[in-house]
Motif scaffolding. Structure first.
Motif, PDB file in Angstrom:
ATOM      1  N   LEU A  61       0.845  -1.192   0.000  1.00 22.14           N
ATOM      2  CA  LEU A  61       0.000   0.000   0.000  1.00 22.14           C
ATOM      3  C   LEU A  61       0.883   1.246   0.000  1.00 22.14           C
ATOM      4  O   LEU A  61       1.660   1.462   0.935  1.00 22.14           O
ATOM      5  CB  LEU A  61      -0.908   0.018   1.231  1.00 22.14           C
ATOM      6  CG  LEU A  61      -1.743   1.279   1.429  1.00 22.14           C
ATOM      7  CD1 LEU A  61      -2.752   1.447   0.305  1.00 22.14           C
ATOM      8  CD2 LEU A  61      -2.438   1.258   2.767  1.00 22.14           C
ATOM      9  N   ASP A  62       0.764   2.047  -1.049  1.00 16.34           N
ATOM     10  CA  ASP A  62       1.437   3.347  -1.138  1.00 16.34           C
ATOM     11  C   ASP A  62       0.577   4.339  -0.363  1.00 16.34           C
ATOM     12  O   ASP A  62      -0.509   4.717  -0.805  1.00 16.34           O
ATOM     13  CB  ASP A  62       1.578   3.749  -2.597  1.00 16.34           C
ATOM     14  CG  ASP A  62       2.163   5.138  -2.798  1.00 16.34           C
ATOM     15  OD1 ASP A  62       2.264   5.920  -1.825  1.00 16.34           O
ATOM     16  OD2 ASP A  62       2.519   5.458  -3.945  1.00 16.34           O
ATOM     17  N   LEU A  63       1.074   4.730   0.800  1.00 17.25           N
ATOM     18  CA  LEU A  63       0.284   5.590   1.684  1.00 17.25           C
ATOM     19  C   LEU A  63      -0.010   6.969   1.101  1.00 17.25           C
ATOM     20  O   LEU A  63      -1.073   7.531   1.354  1.00 17.25           O
ATOM     21  CB  LEU A  63       0.991   5.760   3.027  1.00 17.25           C
ATOM     22  CG  LEU A  63       0.976   4.530   3.916  1.00 17.25           C
ATOM     23  CD1 LEU A  63       1.898   4.726   5.094  1.00 17.25           C
ATOM     24  CD2 LEU A  63      -0.432   4.254   4.381  1.00 17.25           C
ATOM     25  N   LEU A  64       0.928   7.506   0.349  1.00 16.55           N
ATOM     26  CA  LEU A  64       0.714   8.857  -0.178  1.00 16.55           C
ATOM     27  C   LEU A  64      -0.424   8.882  -1.190  1.00 16.55           C
ATOM     28  O   LEU A  64      -1.156   9.865  -1.282  1.00 16.55           O
ATOM     29  CB  LEU A  64       2.000   9.399  -0.794  1.00 16.55           C
ATOM     30  CG  LEU A  64       3.155   9.582   0.185  1.00 16.55           C
ATOM     31  CD1 LEU A  64       4.365  10.171  -0.505  1.00 16.55           C
ATOM     32  CD2 LEU A  64       2.747  10.462   1.354  1.00 16.55           C
ATOM     33  N   SER A  65      -0.579   7.797  -1.926  1.00 15.76           N
ATOM     34  CA  SER A  65      -1.651   7.723  -2.921  1.00 15.76           C
ATOM     35  C   SER A  65      -2.966   7.220  -2.332  1.00 15.76           C
ATOM     36  O   SER A  65      -4.019   7.425  -2.934  1.00 15.76           O
ATOM     37  CB  SER A  65      -1.245   6.793  -4.066  1.00 15.76           C
ATOM     38  OG  SER A  65      -0.093   7.263  -4.699  1.00 15.76           O
ATOM     39  N   ASN A  66      -2.899   6.545  -1.172  1.00 20.44           N
ATOM     40  CA  ASN A  66      -4.078   5.852  -0.659  1.00 20.44           C
ATOM     41  C   ASN A  66      -4.270   6.001   0.847  1.00 20.44           C
ATOM     42  O   ASN A  66      -4.579   5.032   1.533  1.00 20.44           O
ATOM     43  CB  ASN A  66      -3.969   4.356  -1.000  1.00 20.44           C
ATOM     44  CG  ASN A  66      -3.937   4.095  -2.477  1.00 20.44           C
ATOM     45  OD1 ASN A  66      -4.918   4.269  -3.170  1.00 20.44           O
ATOM     46  ND2 ASN A  66      -2.780   3.681  -2.975  1.00 20.44           N
ATOM     47  N   ARG A  67      -4.113   7.187   1.376  1.00 18.38           N
ATOM     48  CA  ARG A  67      -4.242   7.372   2.818  1.00 18.38           C
ATOM     49  C   ARG A  67      -5.632   6.971   3.346  1.00 18.38           C
ATOM     50  O   ARG A  67      -5.723   6.347   4.396  1.00 18.38           O
ATOM     51  CB  ARG A  67      -3.897   8.817   3.210  1.00 18.38           C
ATOM     52  CG  ARG A  67      -3.980   9.089   4.711  1.00 18.38           C
ATOM     53  CD  ARG A  67      -3.092   8.110   5.488  1.00 18.38           C
ATOM     54  NE  ARG A  67      -3.444   8.045   6.880  1.00 18.38           N
ATOM     55  CZ  ARG A  67      -2.731   8.555   7.855  1.00 18.38           C
ATOM     56  NH1 ARG A  67      -1.614   9.190   7.596  1.00 18.38           N
ATOM     57  NH2 ARG A  67      -3.130   8.421   9.094  1.00 18.38           N
ATOM     58  N   PRO A  68      -6.723   7.285   2.659  1.00 19.06           N
ATOM     59  CA  PRO A  68      -8.025   6.830   3.163  1.00 19.06           C
ATOM     60  C   PRO A  68      -8.104   5.300   3.272  1.00 19.06           C
ATOM     61  O   PRO A  68      -8.739   4.773   4.184  1.00 19.06           O
ATOM     62  CB  PRO A  68      -9.025   7.362   2.125  1.00 19.06           C
ATOM     63  CG  PRO A  68      -8.337   8.550   1.526  1.00 19.06           C
ATOM     64  CD  PRO A  68      -6.876   8.170   1.502  1.00 19.06           C
ATOM     65  N   LEU A  69      -7.442   4.595   2.368  1.00 21.86           N
ATOM     66  CA  LEU A  69      -7.419   3.133   2.422  1.00 21.86           C
ATOM     67  C   LEU A  69      -6.656   2.657   3.656  1.00 21.86           C
ATOM     68  O   LEU A  69      -7.051   1.694   4.320  1.00 21.86           O
ATOM     69  CB  LEU A  69      -6.810   2.564   1.144  1.00 21.86           C
ATOM     70  CG  LEU A  69      -6.724   1.050   1.014  1.00 21.86           C
ATOM     71  CD1 LEU A  69      -8.044   0.364   1.293  1.00 21.86           C
ATOM     72  CD2 LEU A  69      -6.209   0.684  -0.368  1.00 21.86           C
TER      73      LEU A  69
END
Length: 112
Positions: A61-69
């Motif tokens: 999981l790339d946090l910068l692209s998918n923080r809501p996830l």
């Protein structure tokens, strides 16, 4: 070499829960701009041993692209968000989690 499976949408969490009924799976949360996260990821990749761990699935999981996830993962599995972070999911529950420099292949292998 790690065979990363990209985690990009919340609907995949239901797939992970279903997969975890048969075999533990992992989620690795990574911040691409954080040097600690990059170091933890690199250490995990260097120590990864496919023969030792077998047919084990790990999601990236790339946090910068998918923080809501990432927030959805924290809520669904009851594990407070950290970065970097690894969670092992078995039978729909987080059976192991670790963050920062506590992330290691040996501990991951022992958890599964």
């Amino acid at each position: 070499m790690i065979n990363w499976n990209l985690l990009t949408n919340e609907s995949q969490l239901d797939e992970i829960i279903a997969e975890s009924a048969n075999q533990a799976v992992a989620i690795f949360k990574h911040s691409t701009t954080c040097p600690i996260s990059s170091t933890a990821k690199s250490r995990l990749e260097r120590s990864w041993d496919n023969e030792a761990i077998g047919d084990f699935k790990i999601y990236y999981l790339d946090l910068l692209s998918n923080r809501p996830l990432s927030n959805a993962i924290a809520q669904k599995f009851g594990v407070e968000h950290e970065s970097p972070q690894i969670l092992v999911i078995k039978d729909g529950k987080a059976i192991y989690h670790e963050s920062h420099f506590g992330i290691s292949f040996e501990d991951l292998q022992a958890a599964i």
